[in-house]
Design an enzyme around this catalytic site. Structure first.
Site, PDB file in Angstrom:
ATOM      1  CG  HIS A 154     -26.922 -20.677  51.987  1.00 15.28           C
ATOM      2  ND1 HIS A 154     -26.265 -20.685  51.330  1.00 15.28           N
ATOM      3  CD2 HIS A 154     -25.974 -19.261  52.657  1.00 15.28           C
ATOM      4  CE1 HIS A 154     -25.114 -20.344  50.832  1.00 15.28           C
ATOM      5  NE2 HIS A 154     -25.296 -19.242  51.965  1.00 15.28           N
TER       6      HIS A 154
ATOM      7  CG  ASP B 147     -25.709 -23.810  48.788  1.00 16.75           C
ATOM      8  OD1 ASP B 147     -24.273 -23.341  49.766  1.00 16.75           O
ATOM      9  OD2 ASP B 147     -26.378 -22.905  49.226  1.00 16.75           O
TER      10      ASP B 147
HETATM   11  N1  LIG Z   1     -27.385 -17.410  49.749  1.00 17.09           N
HETATM   12  C1  LIG Z   1     -25.800 -17.012  49.284  1.00 17.09           C
HETATM   13  O1  LIG Z   1     -25.498 -18.321  48.658  1.00 17.09           O
HETATM   14  C2  LIG Z   1     -25.008 -16.300  49.918  1.00 17.09           C
HETATM   15  C3  LIG Z   1     -25.568 -15.377  50.156  1.00 17.09           C
HETATM   16  N2  LIG Z   1     -24.102 -14.220  50.755  1.00 17.09           N
HETATM   17  C4  LIG Z   1     -24.650 -13.053  52.016  1.00 17.09           C
HETATM   18  O2  LIG Z   1     -25.554 -11.652  50.759  1.00 17.09           O
HETATM   19  C5  LIG Z   1     -25.235 -10.433  51.204  1.00 17.09           C
HETATM   20  C6  LIG Z   1     -24.302  -9.372  50.396  1.00 17.09           C
HETATM   21  O3  LIG Z   1     -23.632 -10.413  50.319  1.00 17.09           O
HETATM   22  P1  LIG Z   1     -22.574  -9.254  49.193  1.00 17.09           P
HETATM   23  O4  LIG Z   1     -22.444  -8.553  48.457  1.00 17.09           O
HETATM   24  O5  LIG Z   1     -20.759  -9.593  49.817  1.00 17.09           O
HETATM   25  O6  LIG Z   1     -21.827  -7.795  50.709  1.00 17.09           O
HETATM   26  P2  LIG Z   1     -21.841  -6.111  50.848  1.00 17.09           P
HETATM   27  O7  LIG Z   1     -20.904  -6.136  52.000  1.00 17.09           O
HETATM   28  O8  LIG Z   1     -20.381  -6.581  50.381  1.00 17.09           O
HETATM   29  O9  LIG Z   1     -23.008  -5.520  50.827  1.00 17.09           O
HETATM   30  C7  LIG Z   1     -23.647  -5.647  51.394  1.00 17.09           C
HETATM   31  C8  LIG Z   1     -25.281  -4.888  50.894  1.00 17.09           C
HETATM   32  O10 LIG Z   1     -25.783  -5.087  51.843  1.00 17.09           O
HETATM   33  C9  LIG Z   1     -26.652  -3.442  52.223  1.00 17.09           C
HETATM   34  N3  LIG Z   1     -26.599  -3.980  53.601  1.00 17.09           N
HETATM   35  C10 LIG Z   1     -25.769  -3.528  55.113  1.00 17.09           C
HETATM   36  N4  LIG Z   1     -26.673  -3.262  56.094  1.00 17.09           N
HETATM   37  C11 LIG Z   1     -27.379  -3.434  55.731  1.00 17.09           C
HETATM   38  C12 LIG Z   1     -28.250  -2.654  56.040  1.00 17.09           C
HETATM   39  N5  LIG Z   1     -29.051  -2.655  57.541  1.00 17.09           N
HETATM   40  N6  LIG Z   1     -30.307  -2.560  55.778  1.00 17.09           N
HETATM   41  C13 LIG Z   1     -29.717  -2.973  54.565  1.00 17.09           C
HETATM   42  N7  LIG Z   1     -28.795  -3.194  53.185  1.00 17.09           N
HETATM   43  C14 LIG Z   1     -27.779  -3.585  54.121  1.00 17.09           C
HETATM   44  C15 LIG Z   1     -24.622  -2.439  52.530  1.00 17.09           C
HETATM   45  O11 LIG Z   1     -26.007  -1.362  51.496  1.00 17.09           O
HETATM   46  P3  LIG Z   1     -25.792  -0.142  52.269  1.00 17.09           P
HETATM   47  O12 LIG Z   1     -24.417   0.340  51.199  1.00 17.09           O
HETATM   48  O13 LIG Z   1     -26.524   0.488  50.864  1.00 17.09           O
HETATM   49  O14 LIG Z   1     -25.705  -0.244  53.082  1.00 17.09           O
HETATM   50  C16 LIG Z   1     -23.883  -3.585  51.848  1.00 17.09           C
HETATM   51  O15 LIG Z   1     -23.825  -2.827  50.487  1.00 17.09           O
HETATM   52  C17 LIG Z   1     -24.787 -11.115  52.888  1.00 17.09           C
HETATM   53  O16 LIG Z   1     -25.796 -11.457  53.972  1.00 17.09           O
HETATM   54  C18 LIG Z   1     -23.917 -12.616  52.409  1.00 17.09           C
HETATM   55  O17 LIG Z   1     -23.863 -13.577  53.755  1.00 17.09           O
HETATM   56  C19 LIG Z   1     -23.411 -13.714  50.041  1.00 17.09           C
HETATM   57  C20 LIG Z   1     -22.160 -15.490  49.616  1.00 17.09           C
HETATM   58  C21 LIG Z   1     -23.691 -16.421  49.243  1.00 17.09           C
HETATM   59  O1  LIG Z   2     -21.490 -16.733  55.051  1.00 12.40           O
HETATM   60  C1  LIG Z   2     -21.545 -15.945  53.785  1.00 12.40           C
HETATM   61  O2  LIG Z   2     -21.001 -15.080  53.534  1.00 12.40           O
HETATM   62  C2  LIG Z   2     -21.269 -15.685  52.529  1.00 12.40           C
HETATM   63  C3  LIG Z   2     -21.813 -17.334  51.854  1.00 12.40           C
HETATM   64  O3  LIG Z   2     -23.151 -17.640  52.367  1.00 12.40           O
HETATM   65  C4  LIG Z   2     -21.448 -18.573  51.472  1.00 12.40           C
HETATM   66  O4  LIG Z   2     -19.849 -18.297  50.814  1.00 12.40           O
HETATM   67  O5  LIG Z   2     -22.301 -19.278  50.606  1.00 12.40           O
END
Ligand SMILES: NC(=O)C1=CN([C@@H]2O[C@H](COP(=O)(O)OP(=O)(O)OC[C@H]3O[C@@H](n4cnc5c(N)ncnc54)[C@H](OP(=O)(O)O)[C@@H]3O)[C@@H](O)[C@H]2O)C=CC1
Ligand SMILES: O=C([O-])CC(=O)C(=O)O
Length: 454
Positions: free
Chosen positions: A293, A265
């Site tokens: 966030h 952000d």
């Molecule tokens: N704070 C920020 O600025 C931002 C945060 N995010 C957040 O980051 C997170 C990950 O994003 P992204 O990598 O794109 O997502 P993806 O869906 O590509 O990957 C997420 C991973 O989370 C794991 N996962 C899913 N369900 C579970 C569970 N129940 N327990 C543990 N692990 C789990 C999966 O791993 P597995 O294969 O091992 O299940 C998967 O590989 C999301 O929550 C997203 O909203 C995204 C962008 C910005």
């Molecule tokens: O909502 C999401 O998963 C993506 C997110 O947090 C962001 O882009 O800031």
């Protein structure tokens, strides 16, 4: 005593993840595979050369590897190889060391756990970590990749293989597992990215509950086995409240060590100010993101600076600052999802790099960075006992201090209180995960949204 290096315990190409999982289940423990590589002659030489400088670190790594190999048959290819580092060193050390002064100054290996390691963000992040651009060119690294289930295990193997094939000299160890109590053992950094995305029709409270349970478990595991000074960066959404859950379940680790990622952000806000002021974005400093966030976050143009001057002296368009700037930053994630069809991953990985580097390098004089941190005696009058994004400064030792010389005007304050109210509501929803009440108290408003939700 022979000094064993590069012991490896990866699965054979013929053993399926299911078999491995069953095997591990029989041991009442999920598999954690350790991949080490006596990859090439030059790499072996590097290991040998760095032996003296990093002997303590190497010795600390060794027992796990040697012990791991002893009772296991599940390894594949080159990772099954065990060799005697001292013998290798004796043969090649002299010449190599003359040529390679660099590795003598390498630091002790840093151990970094990454959850959601097979996901989109990690797909970018892991390679930055392994390359040295995060912790520095003299910092060898061990990556511990955490998956959530048996199904994700095979994906993690693929990730580990790509890391291997990248031939990063600083990458000393890759291990994969699905049991946080194994993967978090002694880690000094935990980058908690894995979380379930919100699905169609899923209530915000459901998301808080499902992901909250992940962070409750991971907090407990960190508390049990991680380094006592582990730094934890929570990325998985809703990241502020997940970070709160995590720290509440890790009472033996300082709450100050937990962060929720709001650096993306901050970077987005800097980009918008740079665009409006027609300057390159390296001219933007002192940018704070206050709060959650989510779409209630407050990007602070009051204290931001453009080329050293207050942003409001450079951008005279108050209406734009109040309305467009604030809204654009709040909704940037959602706009990106609309255009790209998925949430931001490369820029999130970059912002994770920035967030870590801000803690391991001294903050430039007069500047600061934003991070979601635990409110415990904050000087701004924000409610205590939540994770709230605020301006921080670091000496580069992994720790931070809050910045006190900021102005909070009425415009900011009104919005900061809204974000605070949202976080307090989220906290009430997860009372059952932090030992403070019942789930039924959950009353999140429609307003409570992730940046990606509109
Ligand atoms: N704070 C920020 O600025 C931002 C945060 N995010 C957040 O980051 C997170 C990950 O994003 P992204 O990598 O794109 O997502 P993806 O869906 O590509 O990957 C997420 C991973 O989370 C794991 N996962 C899913 N369900 C579970 C569970 N129940 N327990 C543990 N692990 C789990 C999966 O791993 P597995 O294969 O091992 O299940 C998967 O590989 C999301 O929550 C997203 O909203 C995204 C962008 C910005
Ligand atoms: O909502 C999401 O998963 C993506 C997110 O947090 C962001 O882009 O800031």
């Amino acid at each position: 005593m022979a000094f064993m290096a590069a012991a490896a315990t990866a699965p054979s190409s013929s053993s399926s993840p299911l078999q491995l999982y069953k095997h591990a289940a029989a041991r009442r423990s999920a598999p954690a595979l350790l991949l080490r590589r006596p990859r090439s002659r030059s790499h072996r030489n590097q290991l040998a050369c760095s032996l003296d400088a990093t002997k303590q670190a190497v010795q600390e790594e060794r027992p796990a590897a040697v012990n791991g190999v002893a009772g296991r048959t599940d390894c594949y290819g080159v990772f099954c190889t065990t060799y005697d580092l001292r013998a290798v060193g004796a043969r090649w050390r002299t010449d190599w060391c003359k040529r390679d002064e660099e590795t003598k100054t390498w630091k002790k290996v840093v151990s970094v756990a990454v959850s959601g390691a097979a996901g989109m963000i990690s797909n970018h992040l892991l390679f930055k970590l392994a390359s040295g651009q995060v912790f520095g060119p003299d910092q060898p690294i061990a990556l511990k990749l955490l998956g959530s289930s048996q199904r994700s295990f095979q994906k993690l193997e693929g990730v580990a293989m790509e890391l291997e094939d990248s031939l990063y000299p600083l990458l000393r160890e890759v291990s994969i597992g699905i049991d946080p109590y194994e993967v978090f053992q002694d880690v000094e950094w935990a980058l908690l990215i894995g979380a379930k995305p919100r699905g169609p029709g899923m209530e915000r409270a459901d998301l808080l509950n499902i992901n909250g349970h992940i962070f409750e478990q991971q907090g407990k595991a960190l508390n049990a086995v991680a380094s006592r000074n582990v730094k934890v960066l929570v990325v998985g959404n809703p990241c502020n409240t997940n970070a709160l859950i995590c720290l509440k379940n890790a009472p033996d680790i300082p709450s100050k060590n937990f962060h929720a990622l709001t650096r993306l952000d901050e970077n987005r806000a800097k980009c918008q100010l740079a665009l409006k002021a027609s300057v390159f974005y390296d001219k933007i400093s002192n940018m704070t993101i206050w709060g959650n966030h989510s779409t209630t976050q407050v990007p602070d143009f009051v204290n931001a600076r453009i080329d050293g001057k207050p942003a409001r002296q450079v951008i005279r368009d108050t209406k734009w600052l109040h309305e467009e700037f604030t809204k654009t930053v709040q909704k940037r994630g959602g706009e990106l999802i609309q255009k790209r069809g998925r949430s931001s991953a490369p820029s999130t990985a970059v912002s994770i790099v920035d967030a870590i580097r801000s803690l391991v390098t001294p903050t430039p004089e007069g500047d600061w960075f934003s991070s979601g941190v635990y409110t415990n005696g904050n000087p701004y009058g924000i409610a205590e006992d939540i994770v709230f994004s605020m301006p921080c400064r670091s000496k580069g030792d992994g720790d931070y201090e809050l910045v006190t010389d900021v102005t909070i005007d009425d415009f900011l304050w009104e919005r900061i209180k809204k974000s605070e109210a949202e976080l307090l509501a989220e906290k009430r929803c997860v009372g059952h995960l932090i030992g403070e009440g019942e789930e039924e108290l959950c009353e999140v408003t429609e307003d409570t949204m992730l940046p990606g939700e509109q």
